[in-house]
Design a protein around this motif. Sequence first.
Motif, mmCIF file in Angstrom:
data_model
loop_
_atom_site.group_PDB
_atom_site.id
_atom_site.type_symbol
_atom_site.label_atom_id
_atom_site.label_comp_id
_atom_site.label_asym_id
_atom_site.label_seq_id
_atom_site.Cartn_x
_atom_site.Cartn_y
_atom_site.Cartn_z
ATOM 1 N N LEU A 1 -10.307 -2.689 7.093
ATOM 2 C CA LEU A 1 -10.845 -3.775 6.274
ATOM 3 C C LEU A 1 -11.562 -4.801 7.138
ATOM 4 C CD1 LEU A 1 -7.953 -4.286 3.705
ATOM 5 C CD2 LEU A 1 -10.119 -3.060 3.400
ATOM 6 N N GLN A 2 -11.026 -5.066 8.300
ATOM 7 C CA GLN A 2 -11.679 -5.977 9.247
ATOM 8 C C GLN A 2 -13.062 -5.432 9.627
ATOM 9 O OE1 GLN A 2 -9.235 -7.916 12.429
ATOM 10 N NE2 GLN A 2 -10.545 -6.703 13.754
ATOM 11 N N ASP A 3 -13.154 -4.120 9.830
ATOM 12 C CA ASP A 3 -14.449 -3.490 10.135
ATOM 13 C C ASP A 3 -15.433 -3.664 8.979
ATOM 14 O OD1 ASP A 3 -13.406 -2.648 12.567
ATOM 15 O OD2 ASP A 3 -13.096 -0.569 11.917
ATOM 16 N N MET A 4 -14.906 -3.779 7.764
ATOM 17 C CA MET A 4 -15.744 -3.986 6.577
ATOM 18 C C MET A 4 -16.142 -5.450 6.414
ATOM 19 S SD MET A 4 -13.724 -1.646 3.746
ATOM 20 C CE MET A 4 -14.820 -2.066 2.382
ATOM 21 N N ILE B 1 0.814 -1.222 0.000
ATOM 22 C CA ILE B 1 0.000 0.000 0.000
ATOM 23 C C ILE B 1 0.848 1.272 0.000
ATOM 24 C CG2 ILE B 1 -1.957 -1.150 1.080
ATOM 25 C CD1 ILE B 1 -1.188 0.401 3.692
ATOM 26 N N ARG B 2 2.151 1.106 -0.172
ATOM 27 C CA ARG B 2 3.022 2.281 -0.189
ATOM 28 C C ARG B 2 2.776 3.121 -1.440
ATOM 29 N NH1 ARG B 2 8.700 0.166 -0.378
ATOM 30 N NH2 ARG B 2 7.646 -1.309 -1.759
ATOM 31 N N ASP B 3 3.206 4.345 -1.380
ATOM 32 C CA ASP B 3 3.150 5.256 -2.508
ATOM 33 C C ASP B 3 4.049 4.722 -3.623
ATOM 34 O OD1 ASP B 3 4.638 7.833 -3.793
ATOM 35 O OD2 ASP B 3 2.564 8.332 -3.256
ATOM 36 N N VAL B 4 3.695 4.987 -4.834
ATOM 37 C CA VAL B 4 4.462 4.502 -5.990
ATOM 38 C C VAL B 4 5.916 4.963 -5.917
ATOM 39 C CG1 VAL B 4 3.809 6.407 -7.544
ATOM 40 C CG2 VAL B 4 4.403 4.177 -8.490
ATOM 41 N N ARG B 5 6.165 6.148 -5.371
ATOM 42 C CA ARG B 5 7.546 6.640 -5.257
ATOM 43 C C ARG B 5 8.357 5.812 -4.268
ATOM 44 N NH1 ARG B 5 4.432 11.949 -5.426
ATOM 45 N NH2 ARG B 5 3.737 10.977 -3.515
ATOM 46 N N GLU B 6 7.709 5.308 -3.222
ATOM 47 C CA GLU B 6 8.404 4.435 -2.272
ATOM 48 C C GLU B 6 8.820 3.134 -2.955
ATOM 49 O OE1 GLU B 6 6.688 4.608 2.039
ATOM 50 O OE2 GLU B 6 5.025 4.961 0.642
ATOM 51 N N ALA C 1 -1.584 -1.571 -4.310
ATOM 52 C CA ALA C 1 -2.904 -0.976 -4.089
ATOM 53 C C ALA C 1 -2.713 0.272 -3.234
ATOM 54 C CB ALA C 1 -3.820 -1.968 -3.384
ATOM 55 N N PRO C 2 -2.722 1.442 -3.839
ATOM 56 C CA PRO C 2 -2.493 2.667 -3.080
ATOM 57 C C PRO C 2 -3.458 2.798 -1.902
ATOM 58 C CG PRO C 2 -2.584 3.126 -5.432
ATOM 59 C CD PRO C 2 -2.995 1.699 -5.249
ATOM 60 N N ARG C 3 -2.950 3.223 -0.769
ATOM 61 C CA ARG C 3 -3.725 3.310 0.478
ATOM 62 C C ARG C 3 -5.055 4.035 0.289
ATOM 63 N NH1 ARG C 3 -6.904 2.804 3.408
ATOM 64 N NH2 ARG C 3 -7.112 3.509 5.527
ATOM 65 N N GLY C 4 -5.082 5.061 -0.484
ATOM 66 C CA GLY C 4 -6.296 5.859 -0.639
ATOM 67 C C GLY C 4 -7.446 5.149 -1.336
ATOM 68 N N MET C 5 -7.186 4.008 -1.980
ATOM 69 C CA MET C 5 -8.238 3.312 -2.720
ATOM 70 C C MET C 5 -8.637 1.973 -2.124
ATOM 71 S SD MET C 5 -9.240 5.293 -5.108
ATOM 72 C CE MET C 5 -10.243 4.196 -6.086
ATOM 73 N N ILE C 6 -7.969 1.530 -1.070
ATOM 74 C CA ILE C 6 -8.161 0.169 -0.543
ATOM 75 C C ILE C 6 -9.619 -0.186 -0.293
ATOM 76 C CG2 ILE C 6 -7.728 -1.343 1.439
ATOM 77 C CD1 ILE C 6 -5.354 -1.124 -0.350
ATOM 78 N N GLU C 7 -10.316 0.640 0.455
ATOM 79 C CA GLU C 7 -11.705 0.297 0.806
ATOM 80 C C GLU C 7 -12.569 0.127 -0.441
ATOM 81 O OE1 GLU C 7 -9.885 2.552 4.240
ATOM 82 O OE2 GLU C 7 -9.930 2.811 2.066
ATOM 83 N N PHE C 8 -12.299 0.914 -1.454
ATOM 84 C CA PHE C 8 -13.082 0.861 -2.689
ATOM 85 C C PHE C 8 -12.683 -0.342 -3.552
ATOM 86 C CE2 PHE C 8 -12.600 5.229 -1.267
ATOM 87 C CZ PHE C 8 -13.928 5.541 -1.027
ATOM 88 N N TRP C 9 -11.406 -0.674 -3.567
ATOM 89 C CA TRP C 9 -10.924 -1.801 -4.358
ATOM 90 C C TRP C 9 -11.357 -3.134 -3.765
ATOM 91 C CZ3 TRP C 9 -5.336 -1.068 -6.607
ATOM 92 C CH2 TRP C 9 -5.314 0.055 -7.439
ATOM 93 N N VAL C 10 -11.536 -3.192 -2.447
ATOM 94 C CA VAL C 10 -11.916 -4.430 -1.755
ATOM 95 C C VAL C 10 -13.424 -4.661 -1.785
ATOM 96 C CG1 VAL C 10 -12.031 -5.439 0.572
ATOM 97 C CG2 VAL C 10 -9.875 -4.536 -0.292
ATOM 98 N N ASP C 11 -14.204 -3.599 -1.851
ATOM 99 C CA ASP C 11 -15.669 -3.676 -1.788
ATOM 100 C C ASP C 11 -16.252 -4.146 -3.125
ATOM 101 O OD1 ASP C 11 -18.410 -3.285 -1.569
ATOM 102 O OD2 ASP C 11 -18.271 -1.129 -1.202
ATOM 103 N N PRO C 12 -16.853 -5.359 -3.156
ATOM 104 C CA PRO C 12 -17.396 -5.860 -4.426
ATOM 105 C C PRO C 12 -18.551 -5.020 -4.973
ATOM 106 C CG PRO C 12 -17.760 -7.444 -2.642
ATOM 107 C CD PRO C 12 -16.988 -6.301 -2.072
ATOM 108 N N LYS C 13 -19.144 -4.168 -4.161
ATOM 109 C CA LYS C 13 -20.244 -3.306 -4.624
ATOM 110 C C LYS C 13 -19.749 -1.959 -5.143
ATOM 111 C CE LYS C 13 -23.498 -5.502 -1.554
ATOM 112 N NZ LYS C 13 -24.201 -5.423 -0.294
ATOM 113 N N SER C 14 -18.456 -1.712 -5.007
ATOM 114 C CA SER C 14 -17.875 -0.453 -5.457
ATOM 115 C C SER C 14 -17.579 -0.514 -6.955
ATOM 116 C CB SER C 14 -16.567 -0.202 -4.697
ATOM 117 O OG SER C 14 -15.801 0.794 -5.335
ATOM 118 N N PRO C 15 -17.751 0.602 -7.648
ATOM 119 C CA PRO C 15 -17.372 0.618 -9.071
ATOM 120 C C PRO C 15 -15.861 0.468 -9.267
ATOM 121 C CG PRO C 15 -18.043 2.815 -8.352
ATOM 122 C CD PRO C 15 -18.325 1.880 -7.212
#
Length: 134
Positions: A102-105, A41-46, A59-73
């Motif tokens: 993610l565990q909370d999800m 989840i590190r930044d691409v520069r790292e 998987a950039p940190r800012g998108m994790i919840e959306f990438w994991v959620d099967p109902k997300s576009p």
Amino acid sequence: MAGHIRSSAEMVAGARARIEEVETKDAIAMVGRDDVLIVDIRDVRERQRSGFIPGSFHAPRGMIEFWVDPKSPYFKEEFSGDKKYVFHCASGWRSALTVATLQDMGFEAAHLKEGFSTWEEQGGPVERIPPADS
């Protein structure tokens, strides 16, 4: 004036108390297994600066919840399998918070306790992005 603001250190400690933490040596043994996906989840520069774990999924940190959620576009198929997911960042702080969220999800995952910071010195394989030709 706002009340007490919970520190980031308190947030990380709370997350670590309730999630699965994977030791570096154990994660090294997981590299290349079909039933494990290591998620960086590190930044691409790292990743460009320090390299990355071979076969890991970025998987950039800012998108994790959306990438994991099967109902997300923004859902990514990489998160639909019956695998062990091990998230990591540089030092284990961002990944601890990520896995707690993610565990909370309802998504089961673990994180690399020490992060990428000790990966190479403990014998973990590293891939590097070749520098761009100038």
